[in-house]
Design a protein around this motif. Sequence first.
Motif, mmCIF file in Angstrom:
data_model
loop_
_atom_site.group_PDB
_atom_site.id
_atom_site.type_symbol
_atom_site.label_atom_id
_atom_site.label_comp_id
_atom_site.label_asym_id
_atom_site.label_seq_id
_atom_site.Cartn_x
_atom_site.Cartn_y
_atom_site.Cartn_z
ATOM 1 N N ASP A 236 12.999 4.506 -9.037
ATOM 2 C CA ASP A 236 12.607 4.518 -7.626
ATOM 3 C C ASP A 236 12.799 3.126 -7.036
ATOM 4 O O ASP A 236 12.634 2.118 -7.744
ATOM 5 N N PRO A 237 13.101 3.048 -5.740
ATOM 6 C CA PRO A 237 13.349 1.743 -5.113
ATOM 7 C C PRO A 237 12.051 1.002 -4.799
ATOM 8 O O PRO A 237 11.735 0.714 -3.648
ATOM 9 N N VAL A 238 11.324 0.720 -5.846
ATOM 10 C CA VAL A 238 10.021 0.066 -5.716
ATOM 11 C C VAL A 238 10.212 -1.421 -5.422
ATOM 12 O O VAL A 238 11.048 -2.078 -6.054
ATOM 13 N N TYR A 239 9.434 -1.903 -4.490
ATOM 14 C CA TYR A 239 9.534 -3.311 -4.134
ATOM 15 C C TYR A 239 9.189 -4.209 -5.334
ATOM 16 O O TYR A 239 8.249 -3.930 -6.077
ATOM 17 N N ARG B 45 0.814 -3.071 -8.249
ATOM 18 C CA ARG B 45 1.955 -3.840 -7.747
ATOM 19 C C ARG B 45 1.788 -4.122 -6.267
ATOM 20 O O ARG B 45 1.190 -3.335 -5.549
ATOM 21 N N ARG B 46 2.340 -5.212 -5.829
ATOM 22 C CA ARG B 46 2.330 -5.525 -4.406
ATOM 23 C C ARG B 46 3.413 -4.745 -3.668
ATOM 24 O O ARG B 46 4.413 -4.348 -4.245
ATOM 25 N N GLU B 228 16.576 12.206 -3.495
ATOM 26 C CA GLU B 228 17.615 11.453 -4.204
ATOM 27 C C GLU B 228 18.923 12.248 -4.260
ATOM 28 O O GLU B 228 19.011 13.332 -3.703
ATOM 29 N N PRO B 252 4.862 0.049 2.253
ATOM 30 C CA PRO B 252 5.710 -1.010 1.704
ATOM 31 C C PRO B 252 5.853 -0.963 0.181
ATOM 32 O O PRO B 252 6.275 -1.925 -0.422
ATOM 33 N N TRP B 253 5.509 0.174 -0.398
ATOM 34 C CA TRP B 253 5.695 0.336 -1.857
ATOM 35 C C TRP B 253 7.183 0.387 -2.195
ATOM 36 O O TRP B 253 7.645 -0.245 -3.142
ATOM 37 N N PHE B 254 7.952 1.155 -1.406
ATOM 38 C CA PHE B 254 9.411 1.175 -1.538
ATOM 39 C C PHE B 254 10.014 0.238 -0.491
ATOM 40 O O PHE B 254 9.426 0.032 0.576
ATOM 41 N N TYR B 255 11.207 -0.244 -0.771
ATOM 42 C CA TYR B 255 11.976 -0.959 0.241
ATOM 43 C C TYR B 255 12.296 0.010 1.378
ATOM 44 O O TYR B 255 12.798 1.119 1.145
ATOM 45 N N ALA B 258 15.856 1.537 1.615
ATOM 46 C CA ALA B 258 16.252 2.644 0.742
ATOM 47 C C ALA B 258 16.259 3.963 1.512
ATOM 48 O O ALA B 258 17.139 4.807 1.322
#
Lengths: 305, 288
Positions: A236-239, B45-46, B228, B252-255, B258
């Motif tokens: 997944d594209p996780v930051y 995670r941040r 996906e 903001p967990w994913f970019y 994307a």
Amino acid sequence: MNRRTFCTTLATGAALPAIAAARPADVPATASAWGNADDLRNLGIWDVHIHVGSPGATPEKRMETLLRSADRLGVERLCTMMSPPWQYEPTPEQFRRSNDDVLAIVKSFPERAFGFVYLNPRHLKESLAELERCVADGPMVGIKLWVGTRANAPELDPIVRRAAELKALILQHTWIKQRGKGNLPHESTPMELAELSARHPGFPMVCGHTGGGDWALGIRAIRDRPELHADLGGGDPVYGEVEMAVRELGASRVLYGSDANGRSFASQLGRVLGADISVADKKLILRENLRRLLLPALTRKGIRA
Amino acid sequence: MDRRSFLTFAAGSAGLAATGGAAAAPAAGDGFVDTNVHLGSWAVRRGWADAPAELAARLRRHGVTAAWTGHFDAVLHSDLGGANARLAAACAGSGGLLVPFGTVNPTFPDWADDLRRCREVHGMPGIRLYPNYHGYGLDDPRFAALLARAAASRLLVQIAVLLEDERSQNPALVAAPVNLAPLPEVLAQTPGARVMLLNSGGRVLNAHTPLLQRLIQAGCGFEIATLEGAGGLGALLQRSPGAKVAFGSHAPWFYFEAALLKLQESELTAAQLAAVRHGHATALLSPA
């Protein structure tokens, strides 16, 4: 989409900066300042990790389908490996059939596809023969190892030695599922790939997925092996992954890969374009690092790149 | 989306980036609604923006005109009334960009009052549920009761199918994806209920299962954060043209990029693009 259109897209809307406080000096503050349009026009993205499972009656048709998506996002060259059906522990006959599909694709799309031969070191003699057929005597330039044998197994050593002679690039799938407890029986971790690398110092290899979802452990596992390069794709594209990889490994050891067609080119490119790293580092990751790694094999084959 | 449409949109984003302020917000037709945003930090995670103002500013620069926003505190905190109040206050300072979606846990005592406050005190248009972290399934009568009360209050219900890939979860914080199989039947028994699934890609949208068709027929909405496959959005809309698929980033967990690039990866018609960018979201929030 041609490269010019793609670059216009990047420069205007798609590639945006991130946290101002953490932004390196040459990361632009606004999207309109993203990179230099001429630089981007000349970039052309290289993808280290794609499969041809997209719809289509033949391997060539499946590749055509995939390239339609790649073209819309400016992905120029694609390291192509494995064709369905997906087999965890393929017999020699099965991996030869898969490689026949990739050979057909490379023949039809020589300007786009770099072939990686799929091997199962559990069948060592046949794997070495397949390496000769597809790389030494054929057009392929790399090797794909999936989940048939763990990366630290001694059966891999003869394959690595021959790959070094052929200047072929090895991409070894790795994943860390539920801290390793959820891995398939013979599925490798980055830690096991690091063991293999230690037995072959100086030989560059690609850590496929870099441990997948638990990439933070994967990056740590390969940090002390400078020959190992982190493939960003497949999760997944996780930051945070790209930022950590650049921080811990240096940008020159980080590679854009999509794991398309299972994954989206978009989701995997987005993590690089959206990362809090410099434009120069993004260019390395999106193209230059992979080109550098493949250049010995491409030169040997007389392939211009 | 044809290339021209995308570039027109992209050019609009660039203008926003250059000015960077709320005053430069695009007209609704030029921007889009992000239906899947969180405030706060997830435990392991941040994200790419810690502060609400920073998150809002950056979403604006991307051309987002409204961001449906929950709070990570609501996943593990028991004081959901407090989490919802903080969410509402934070969103109120965003100039209208962040639209709060509070959380209700139907296994908690007096959950109905949390729901009432979401609507009556905070003026929220919807709520966001985390069944896999809150300990109930969609076949639980308490979920059906919550859904009925939300329908009566004209609240959209978002269900987070997962927050992170189950393969990569910290062993101390494991939550399997929500089992959606009971949902079509529950929806059929709840007139007026409106439900949207977040992060359903891996389990539903990518899988092309009979369950997806049942959910579409039941009127469920979806978003694209975890959708996906190369050209995945176009393929989904081709095989399931009736699917109400909205834009969602899981930021903001994913970019954010994307999700944004998925609009470019597939060749979509102008109508499809408009529906994903804002049409389906608008319809889910304000049904005819």
